[in-house]
Scaffold this active site. Structure first.
Site: not given
Ligand code: GDD
Ligand code: MG
Length: 362
Positions: A117, A168, A228
């Site tokens: 994303d 987080k 993001d």
């Molecule tokens: N295949 C797969 N399986 N993808 C996953 C899974 C899973 O179980 N869980 C999450 N994802 C994918 C989501 O679709 C997304 O593209 C990406 O991994 C990150 O997940 P998010 O749910 O968007 O995480 P976030 O935004 O809360 O946090 C993450 O991104 C931040 C930066 O945008 C973390 O990596 C943070 O550390 C980071 O700062």
């Molecule tokens: Mg995200």
């Protein structure tokens, strides 16, 4: 795009994490996955493919869990988009690192991982050079943000070596504003530390584990564009930023904020209507007499504004019908929504069955 070297990494493969349910983008993601949510009328992931292709990265694995068939049906083998796609589907979500482990057979060399994303113009070639220069096992891209609460916080030393990764943390424990930007360069052997067929995260499992084991983990700081898009507000901001030329997508080039773009000649625009840029008008749109569009605005394919309707700063998807004299501002309207004549919609995301208000960042 800003400051990108254009150097190529043709032998480097990429894994994109696209398994999440896109909860914070609901109701837009009730029936389609985040990767297909349109940005400037093109599915989000097409922008990511164009970005990777810009660096010569064409061998891409998509790791899926939520609505996998919808994604596979749309992207197929990737040839239409100039990339070669492999799919790894998780019966149950395996977490970010578990998903990459599940794609292990695809990986044979230093590789890139992207959170699915994230929209960015980070210079991947420069990041790879940094990774090699440091002889790193893992390199994490770092972005400076004012509010770290939704992100992983990454502490580094003067040489860029990562000292601590905290996912987080509460504000009181966030010791730096450099956050994990969700793009990694990894050596394949780091996956040995990831258990098979088990839910396991980079953020809470592998990165802290590599640090405990004394492995060389580095943080690559960059100052370019980064977003993001996983919330309604940031998704809306990305569309605006692209229209206002604050950043560009390698899929469409950098837009001119003073232009109204028509995606096709197949549009029906009444001469008495007014369109103030920046705006994109999709194929098959009908803009009725006296209707006014004030950009930044995207009007999706086969959508229509009836007589006297007005749209101000909005992201309208395809097949939306906006009734006569309806007023829309600062909103996202998903496919097939019918807005009643004289309707008044402001500051929300609307699908055929739900409406959710959004706080729009200025
Ligand atoms: N295949 C797969 N399986 N993808 C996953 C899974 C899973 O179980 N869980 C999450 N994802 C994918 C989501 O679709 C997304 O593209 C990406 O991994 C990150 O997940 P998010 O749910 O968007 O995480 P976030 O935004 O809360 O946090 C993450 O991104 C931040 C930066 O945008 C973390 O990596 C943070 O550390 C980071 O700062
Ligand atoms: Mg995200």
């Amino acid at each position: 795009m800003n400051d990108i070297s254009g150097n190529k990494l043709p032998k480097t493969k990429a894994v994109i994490l696209v398994g999440g349910p896109g909860t914070r983008l609901q109701p837009l993601t009730d029936s389609i996955p985040k990767s297909l949510v349109p940005v400037l009328n093109r599915p989000f992931m097409e922008h990511t493919f164009a970005y990777l292709k810009h660096y010569g990265v064409k061998d891409i694995a998509l790791t899926l869990n939520y609505l996998p068939d919808t994604i596979k049906d749309h992207f197929g083998d990737g040839r239409r988009f100039g990339v070669n796609l492999s799919y790894y589907i998780e019966e149950e979500p395996l977490g970010t690192a578990g998903a990459v482990k599940n794609a292990g057979e695809f990986l044979d060399n230093t590789f890139v991982v992207l959170n699915g994303d994230v929209f960015t113009d980070i210079d991947l070639a420069d990041m790879l050079t940094f990774h090699r220069r440091n002889n790193a096992a893992a390199t994490i891209s770092l972005k400076w943000v004012d509010d770290t609460s939704a992100f992983g916080v990454v502490e580094t030393d003067d040489t860029g070596r990562v000292r601590r990764f905290i996912e987080k943390p509460p504000a009181s424990e966030a010791t730096t504003n450099w956050i994990n930007a969700g793009i990694y360069i990894l050596e394949p052997d780091v996956l040995e530390m990831v258990p098979s067929n088990t839910h396991y995260m980079f953020e809470r499992g592998l990165f802290p584990g590599l640090l405990d084991a004394g492995k060389r983990v580095f943080g690559y700081e960059f100052r370019g564009y980064w977003m993001d898009t996983g919330t309604l507000e940031y998704y809306f901001s990305l569309n605006n930023d692209l229209l206002l030329s604050k950043t560009g997508s390698p899929l469409l080039g950098k837009l001119d904020a003073a232009t109204v773009y028509y995606e096709s000649d197949d549009v029906d625009i009444d001469p008495s209507s007014v369109i103030i840029p920046p705006a994109i008008i999709g194929r098959g749109c009908r803009i009725g007499s006296g209707a006014v569009i004030t950009g930044p605005a995207v009007i999706g394919p086969d959508s229509s504004l009836e007589e006297g309707a007005s749209v101000t700063n909005a992201v309208i998807w395809d097949k939306v019908r906006i009734g006569s004299k309806a007023r829309l501002s600062r909103c996202i309207i998903s496919s097939g929504v019918d807005i009643a004549p004289d309707g008044d919609i402001a500051g929300c995301a609307v699908t055929p069955s739900k409406t959710k208000s959004i706080f729009i960042h200025s």
